[in-house]
Design a protein around this motif. Structure first.
Motif, short mmCIF file in Angstrom:
data_model
loop_
_atom_site.label_atom_id
_atom_site.label_comp_id
_atom_site.label_asym_id
_atom_site.label_seq_id
_atom_site.Cartn_x
_atom_site.Cartn_y
_atom_site.Cartn_z
N TYR A 1 -12.56 -23.38 79.98
CA TYR A 1 -12.13 -22.82 81.26
C TYR A 1 -12.93 -23.43 82.41
O TYR A 1 -12.38 -23.85 83.42
N ALA A 2 -14.25 -23.47 82.25
CA ALA A 2 -15.10 -24.03 83.30
C ALA A 2 -14.77 -25.49 83.55
O ALA A 2 -14.72 -25.94 84.68
N ALA A 3 -14.51 -26.24 82.48
CA ALA A 3 -14.22 -27.65 82.64
C ALA A 3 -12.89 -27.87 83.35
O ALA A 3 -12.77 -28.75 84.20
N THR A 4 -11.89 -27.05 83.03
CA THR A 4 -10.60 -27.24 83.67
C THR A 4 -10.59 -26.72 85.09
O THR A 4 -9.72 -27.08 85.88
N ASP B 1 -15.67 -22.11 87.57
CA ASP B 1 -16.73 -22.95 87.05
C ASP B 1 -18.09 -22.37 87.40
O ASP B 1 -18.96 -22.23 86.54
N TRP B 2 -18.28 -22.02 88.68
CA TRP B 2 -19.56 -21.46 89.10
C TRP B 2 -19.87 -20.17 88.35
O TRP B 2 -21.00 -19.90 87.96
N ALA B 3 -18.85 -19.36 88.17
CA ALA B 3 -19.06 -18.09 87.47
C ALA B 3 -19.58 -18.32 86.06
O ALA B 3 -20.53 -17.69 85.62
N VAL B 4 -18.95 -19.26 85.37
CA VAL B 4 -19.39 -19.54 84.00
C VAL B 4 -20.80 -20.09 83.99
O VAL B 4 -21.63 -19.72 83.15
N MET B 5 -21.12 -20.97 84.94
CA MET B 5 -22.48 -21.52 84.99
C MET B 5 -23.50 -20.44 85.27
O MET B 5 -24.59 -20.43 84.70
N ALA B 6 -23.15 -19.51 86.16
CA ALA B 6 -24.07 -18.42 86.46
C ALA B 6 -24.30 -17.56 85.22
O ALA B 6 -25.43 -17.22 84.88
N ARG C 1 -22.29 -23.85 78.10
CA ARG C 1 -22.72 -24.95 78.95
C ARG C 1 -22.45 -26.30 78.31
O ARG C 1 -21.96 -27.24 78.93
N VAL C 2 -22.83 -26.40 77.05
CA VAL C 2 -22.65 -27.66 76.34
C VAL C 2 -21.17 -27.99 76.21
O VAL C 2 -20.76 -29.14 76.41
N THR C 3 -20.37 -26.98 75.89
CA THR C 3 -18.93 -27.19 75.79
C THR C 3 -18.39 -27.72 77.10
O THR C 3 -17.63 -28.69 77.13
#
Lengths: 271, 314, 309
Positions: free
Chosen positions: B119-122, B129-134, B197-199
């Motif tokens: 999801y973050a990558a797409t 993306d920011w939400a997933v990184m946080a 993160r790695v994904t």
């Protein structure tokens, strides 16, 4: 050039935590270990900003002293393991051949033993103690730093000016000092900040399980372990120590990321 | 390729042997006198001498090591000094519990991490993306045992939806599952932080490759391109991290079992420590380390299955 | 069959493709030539609706009556692979390294044509044969890394041909290949276009390749289409100053050429995306520049204030 956000936030958090730890050496609102049973479970007030615990001890003071203990343990352990590991890594890169192979195999092998397992072994044999926790955490840092140092150093050894120095007759120790170490300093420093974060988490887990800091010394992990028995009575006691751990770890992680971004502009674009 | 697998396998066996030796060394040679450890400082010389006789501690160390190793390979890990029953039996009793917890946690971790990472990558550069990184940054910083307590405060103390700990046994599968949800979730949230993160970064790397464009140009749907062309290529770094995470999983399971009072291997090892039961601790630490090494070996094999390019190389 | 009108692609940094217009008839072979950054790849991608997400695309692209710009994703998917296909430059990464060749080619066949596995594999083998791969059946089970660059390029072409498209766009198909192999691939492309009555757009910076394969040629510079026309005419009698410079700069192997004279070049460099002038983008490097060239955009064919029709 504006420094990246994570560097700013990270250093702020780290400064906050380290500052509190340092402050606790000279001052804290109350004596962290002073037991006043009559004052147990006090809600937050002017005298006790975060209240008191099940033995009437001031929570803020405990957190401050806990900060100092957690930082000190993580620091000592990581520096100990880090220096040994880095030295091994430099040795491996300088010596090459079977020595390098042996050191790397040893490092790979050590990855099978997480800090907790090592601490468990030491605790079973020598009894749980702070020293054991420090040894365990230091131990798992050795292979990490050996790898990082060796990888960086190995790159330096292939560079033109090193080959030139070698053919001019400079010894490997001298080359290591003059050329390898300055180049290895950056990745090792970044790794240090990241491993501090890991060290804090490890110490907290060990103290939580009773394998680290022993009573009556305050520690964030131990405060959580006490709070666990009181989850129905006083859930608020479980919140603060955990929050402190998270903030400290987050701070060091962000700081490490920030340092890495600053040191390698290419990486920054890839995020 | 068979040769490659054989080489890896030999390395694997050697590592297992090295682990057993290391653990044996720490627990039998370092303390000097295991009898003293078991019986304590106040014990009498006679009592210690008797124990040494009983446990065969007077024989030379190397001999004792091979004795122990030989027995262990056949499934005999000695007799627990504190429980007075064979260690193998103790382990067999608790193993299903630990496996269930670890398995459930890993399943949740992988699903969560893959979904979030893709999801973050797409949605790279946008809010998702920011939400997933946080989430990932927080997840890495949060101690699993604290998260467990927070979950317990929310779901057990406040909402009373789930039990705060303990295990009711396997007879009632629903109750058993309810007892495992909070522990598995706590573990999974923390583990998936790193994996997500790695994904994400692996997917971003892969999505820039030309074959993704080729797949799109052939008229395949975005979902198909993502899951059948992009993700499989991102698996190599993802699987690497999963392998590295196994050590964390073992540690995490031990800790979580103690937080939630689950009768698994994690609780057993701590009971053994309090009882100074060196024999049990020795067996269990060896077992845990062996699990980590085995998982890494399986990961090595998995590489060969995932990426055909690795099959012919040395 | 294909009509492009006023196609522009704009990024945050600048306009990478400006107001491109061209047509293509069924079975026709068109070359699009230009250096890197001229916008030629973007033009090709836009025909499939595959411009990068970050770009905004305006103008119109009509293929057989269907609008591409602004079309729904579903409609675009019906176009891609089945009516228009694209082949990319092949530095080992145009084919999914984890899948066998047969599976890769069979995928669109099974999805778009509803073929069963065996039928799809048979057709895949036939396609591999058509693109000139010897022993096609054994190729089906091979992986991309087990083949040479030229063979892989043939596979990508076979993949593109799977559903019998009316138009094949080849983006620098020979750049990563050595000269002999490149020549064979180009001959193959021309051959396929003739046999299948399939239109071909060849995007390349190699004028010789374009000369061999195409009937018509469009020259691009800095995002503008600066000259179009029959290939022989554009190459033989170039009218735009950039085209002239390009042709003069080609190294010619000839016994009579004066080897000691330096190779003519066009002075200066292509302007960066963020620094593109509002007028003619060749301004600043043009040997016959007029004062208003930099500020006013030239239209027509060739797109030049001095030479323009």
């Amino acid at each position: 050039m504006r420094p990246p956000a994570n560097l700013i936030v990270g250093s702020t958090l780290v400064a906050l935590v380290l500052g509190t730890a340092a402050l606790s050496l000279v001052w804290s609102p109350h004596d962290a270990t002073r037991i006043v049973v009559a004052m147990k479970f006090q809600p937050p007030s002017w005298t006790h900003p975060l209240g008191t615990d099940q033995l009437g001890r001031d929570v803020v003071s405990q957190l401050m002293v806990g900060a100092r203990n957690s930082m000190a343990i993580a620091l000592i352990a990581v520096l100990l393991g880090g220096s040994i590991g880095t030295a091994l890594g430099l040795l491996a890169a300088a010596a090459g051949g079977w020595i390098e192979e042996a050191v790397m195999r040893l490092a790979d092998f050590s990855f099978a033993f997480p800090a907790l397992l090592f601490a468990i072994m030491l605790a079973a044999v020598f009894g749980p103690s702070l020293t054991n926790a420090v040894i365990a955490i230091a131990f798992i840092n050795i292979p990490v730093f050996a790898r990082v140092a060796r990888a960086s150093a190995a790159q330096v050894w292939t560079r033109g000016y090193v080959l030139a120095a070698q053919s001019a007759g400079r010894g490997r120790l001298a080359i290591t000092q003059d050329h390898v170490i300055p180049n290895v300093l950056a990745p090792v420093t970044v790794q240090l900040t990241i491993e501090f974060a890991v060290g804090i988490l490890a110490e907290a887990a060990l103290s939580f399980l009773g394998l680290g800091v022993q009573p009556p010394t305050p520690s964030w992990g131990r405060m959580l372990s006490d709070a666990q028995t009181l989850l129905y009575l006083a859930p608020q006691l479980a919140i603060w120590p955990g929050l402190c751990i998270m903030v400290a770890v987050l701070g060091f992680n962000l700081l490490g990321d920030g340092l890495r971004d600053v040191g390698d502009p290419m990486l920054r674009r890839r995020r | 390729m068979t040769l490659l697998i054989l080489r890896r396998f030999i390395g694997f066996i050697l590592t297992l042997l090295a682990i057993s030796a290391a653990v044996f060394f720490v627990m039998n040679v370092l303390p000097g006198d295991p009898a003293m450890v078991i019986l304590g400082i106040d014990s009498t010389d006679d009592a210690r001498a008797a124990l040494r006789e009983q446990l065969g501690l007077n024989a030379p160390v190397i001999w004792r090591y091979f004795q122990w190793l030989g027995d262990a390979v056949q499934g005999d890990f000695g007799t627990s000094y504190s429980f007075r029953v064979p260690v193998a039996g103790l382990i067999a009793e608790r193993l299903p519990m630990t496996l269930a917890l670890a398995g459930l946690a890993t399943g949740l971790t992988v699903v969560l991490a893959l979904v979030l990472g893709v999801y973050a990558a797409t949605h790279h550069g946008r809010a998702g993306d920011w939400a997933v990184m946080a989430f990932s940054q927080l997840g890495i910083a949060i101690p699993a045992f604290w998260l467990s307590m927070l979950l317990v405060i929310l779901f057990a103390v406040t909402l009373r939806w789930l039990p705060p700990g303990g295990f009711p046994g396997w007879d009632d599968p629903v109750a058993a599952l309810r007892a495992l949800i909070l522990p598995a979730t706590a573990l999974a949230l923390v583990q998936s932080a790193v994996l997500a993160r790695v994904t994400r970064s692996a997917m971003l790397e892969v999505m820039r490759q030309t074959y993704v464009r080729t797949a799109t140009a052939t008229g395949l749907s975005p979902a198909r391109v993502m899951w059948r062309h992009a993700l499989p290529n991102a698996l190599v770094p993802i699987v690497t991290i999963i392998g590295m995470q196994v050590a964390n999983l073992v540690t995490g399971t031990i800790v979580i079992e103690n937080v939630f009072y689950l009768p698994g291997l994690g609780r057993l090892v701590f009971q053994a420590i309090s009882n100074r039961d060196l024999i049990t601790v020795q067996a269990m630490v060896t077992l845990f380390a062996a699990i980590v090494v085995t998982a890494n070996f399986i990961v090595d094999l998995a590489y060969l299955w995932i990426d055909p390019r690795l099959r012919s190389r040395q | 069959m294909l009509a492009v009108s006023g196609l522009s692609v704009t990024f945050d940094a600048g306009q990478a493709l400006r107001d491109a217009s061209m047509t293509l008839a069924r079975g026709e072979r068109l070359g699009i030539a230009g250096e890197s950054g001229s916008g030629k790849t973007l033009l090709g991608l836009s025909l499939l609706g595959m411009a990068p997400e970050a770009a905004s695309v305006t103008g119109s692209v009509v293929f057989d009556g269907q609008h591409v710009v602004g079309a729904a994703e579903r409609d675009l998917r019906a176009l891609r692979g089945q009516r228009i296909a694209m082949v990319f430059q092949e530095p080992l990464s145009a084919l999914n390294p984890l899948r066998r060749i047969g599976d890769l080619i069979a995928e669109p066949l099974r999805l778009h044509r509803g073929m069963g596995r065996a039928a799809a594999m048979d057709r895949a083998a036939a396609l591999l044969d058509e693109v000139g791969l010897p022993d096609p059946v054994s190729r089906l089970r091979q992986f991309p890394h087990e083949m040479s660059g030229g063979q892989r390029q043939r596979v990508t072409i076979a993949l593109a041909l799977a559903c019998d498209p009316d138009l094949l766009i080849a983006d620098e198909p020979t750049t990563a290949l050595d000269v002999q192999v490149a020549a064979l691939i180009l001959a193959l492309l021309r051959d396929l276009s003739e046999r299948r009555r399939m239109a071909l757009i060849l995007i390349s910076h190699d004028l010789r390749a374009i000369a061999r394969v195409t009937d018509r040629l469009a020259i691009m510079y800095g995002g503008d289409l600066v000259e179009q026309g029959p290939t022989a005419q554009v190459l033989g009698m170039p009218r735009h100053p950039y085209t002239r410079g390009l042709i003069a700069a080609r190294p010619i192997l000839s016994a009579t050429r004066d080897r000691s004279a330096p190779l003519p070049t066009i002075p200066g460099t292509v302007p960066a995306l963020s620094a593109l002038p509002p007028g003619c983008r060749f301004a600043g490097r043009c040997p016959v520049e007029l004062p208003h060239c930099r500020t006013t955009r030239p239209t027509g064919n060739p797109a030049c204030h001095r030479e323009g029709a």
